[in-house]
Design an enzyme around this catalytic site. Structure first.
Site, PDB file in Angstrom:
ATOM      1  N   GLU A  38       0.813  -1.218   0.000  1.00 56.30           N
ATOM      2  CA  GLU A  38       0.000   0.000   0.000  1.00 56.30           C
ATOM      3  C   GLU A  38       0.847   1.270   0.000  1.00 56.30           C
ATOM      4  OE1 GLU A  38      -3.984  -1.752   2.174  1.00 56.30           O
ATOM      5  OE2 GLU A  38      -2.353  -1.081   3.438  1.00 56.30           O
ATOM      6  N   MET A  51      -8.712  -2.821  10.929  1.00 55.87           N
ATOM      7  CA  MET A  51      -7.958  -3.171  12.126  1.00 55.87           C
ATOM      8  C   MET A  51      -7.084  -2.042  12.684  1.00 55.87           C
ATOM      9  SD  MET A  51      -6.942  -7.095  11.057  1.00 55.87           S
ATOM     10  CE  MET A  51      -6.320  -7.522  12.677  1.00 55.87           C
ATOM     11  N   ASP A  53     -13.425  -7.013   0.694  1.00 56.67           N
ATOM     12  CA  ASP A  53     -14.187  -8.242   0.977  1.00 56.67           C
ATOM     13  C   ASP A  53     -15.456  -7.878   1.730  1.00 56.67           C
ATOM     14  OD1 ASP A  53     -13.630  -8.686   4.132  1.00 56.67           O
ATOM     15  OD2 ASP A  53     -11.821  -7.900   3.177  1.00 56.67           O
TER      16      ASP A  53
HETATM   17  N1  ADE Z   1      -9.438  -5.435   6.342  1.00 59.10           N
HETATM   18  C1  ADE Z   1      -9.892  -5.875   5.147  1.00 59.10           C
HETATM   19  N2  ADE Z   1     -10.863  -6.780   5.309  1.00 59.10           N
HETATM   20  C2  ADE Z   1     -11.021  -6.937   6.642  1.00 59.10           C
HETATM   21  C3  ADE Z   1     -11.858  -7.752   7.430  1.00 59.10           C
HETATM   22  N3  ADE Z   1     -12.715  -8.608   6.865  1.00 59.10           N
HETATM   23  N4  ADE Z   1     -11.740  -7.659   8.772  1.00 59.10           N
HETATM   24  C4  ADE Z   1     -10.853  -6.802   9.337  1.00 59.10           C
HETATM   25  N5  ADE Z   1     -10.042  -6.024   8.648  1.00 59.10           N
HETATM   26  C5  ADE Z   1     -10.121  -6.081   7.301  1.00 59.10           C
END
Ligand code: ADE
Length: 267
Positions: A26, A206, A230
């Site tokens: 990134e 996170m 996601d």
């Molecule tokens: N960053 C990207 N996808 C995530 C997920 N499913 N949970 C926590 N941090 C993320």
């Protein structure tokens, strides 16, 4: 590789802009674009100072999780006197209208795994009185406008094969609540629990709310910008690395550059 003098009086004007990401991919391209790049090594991290699109910046890899992000943010403020901090990266979607390939800009951020109840209200960071940290409104608006400008041409940015591979058609930029915790949310059951507890949360990641807490404590403007990789469900980890390389890194660089060359002037 010298450590600059500590900045005891952090202020939101005059210093460079701090740009933080959790993963190497990134920031790698951003680093190739920095002019006058110089690395300052502090506390197991390289802080890259230089100029990007006419702005003085400090680019740094926080690594993953709230502690890593908070300690990185503290150093950005205390050692580099940043006038604003932007966190760029990926997140899992929680809200129904948020799709893979969309971008979410924080209007506020909360740490979903903090619970000192019954001593303090759930999610409140003890002794701060705050559960929801507000992003800086002007900063978030500038990033949102930059994201919308970049997302207007996904084909030019990603190309048809990448768009098809990830099912990206007409990506949107959203502003709203981002929640953070020290867990990669990778089951439908956990994302359903989070959605039920915090129905206005758009996305989960996170780091963001930890950086928001530090910036709140130091009075430094902050916002996070997250590309949805996601749906925080049982398929969350599938193609994750490929998404970071082929979508997220391109979005992040394009959005940050768009912002730095325009709205950042006023931040
Ligand atoms: N960053 C990207 N996808 C995530 C997920 N499913 N949970 C926590 N941090 C993320």
């Amino acid at each position: 590789m010298n450590t600059p003098s500590p900045n005891q009086n952090a202020s939101s004007s005059g210093g460079p802009i701090g740009i933080v990401a959790a993963l190497h991919e990134e920031i790698n391209e951003l680093l190739t674009l920095l002019s006058g790049a110089r690395a300052v090594h502090i506390g197991s991290r390289d802080f890259w100072t230089g100029e990007l699109d006419g702005q003085a910046v400090v680019v740094v890899l926080s690594r993953v999780g709230k502690v890593a992000a908070a300690s990185t943010a503290t150093l950005l403020v205390a050692q580099f006197g940043v006038r604003a901090v932007v966190f760029a990266g990926v997140a899992g979607a929680l809200a129904p209208g948020v799709a893979v390939g969309d971008v979410v800009v924080s209007s506020e951020l909360l740490q979903h795994d903090v619970d000192a109840s019954p001593l303090f209200p759930r999610w409140e960071i003890p002794l701060t009185g705050v559960a929801r940290f507000q992003a800086d409104a002007a900063l978030a608006q500038g990033l949102l406008e930059s994201a919308r400008a970049v997302l207007a041409d996904p084909l030019g940015l990603l190309g048809q094969p990448v768009m098809e591979a990830f099912g990206i058609a007409a990506p949107q930029a959203h502003a709203g609540l981002i929640i953070s915790g020290d867990r990669f949310v990778s089951t439908s059951a956990e994302s359903a629990t989070l959605r039920a507890a915090l129905p206005d949360a758009l996305a989960v990641e996170m780091e963001g709310a930890a950086v928001a807490q530090i910036c709140h404590e130091w009075g430094v403007p902050f916002a996070a910008i997250r590309t949805i990789s996601d749906r925080a469900d049982d398929a969350a980890s599938v193609d994750f690395a490929q998404f970071i390389a082929e979508v997220d890194s391109r979005y992040s660089v394009a959005i940050l550059r768009q912002w730095l060359s325009g709205a950042a002037q006023a931040a």
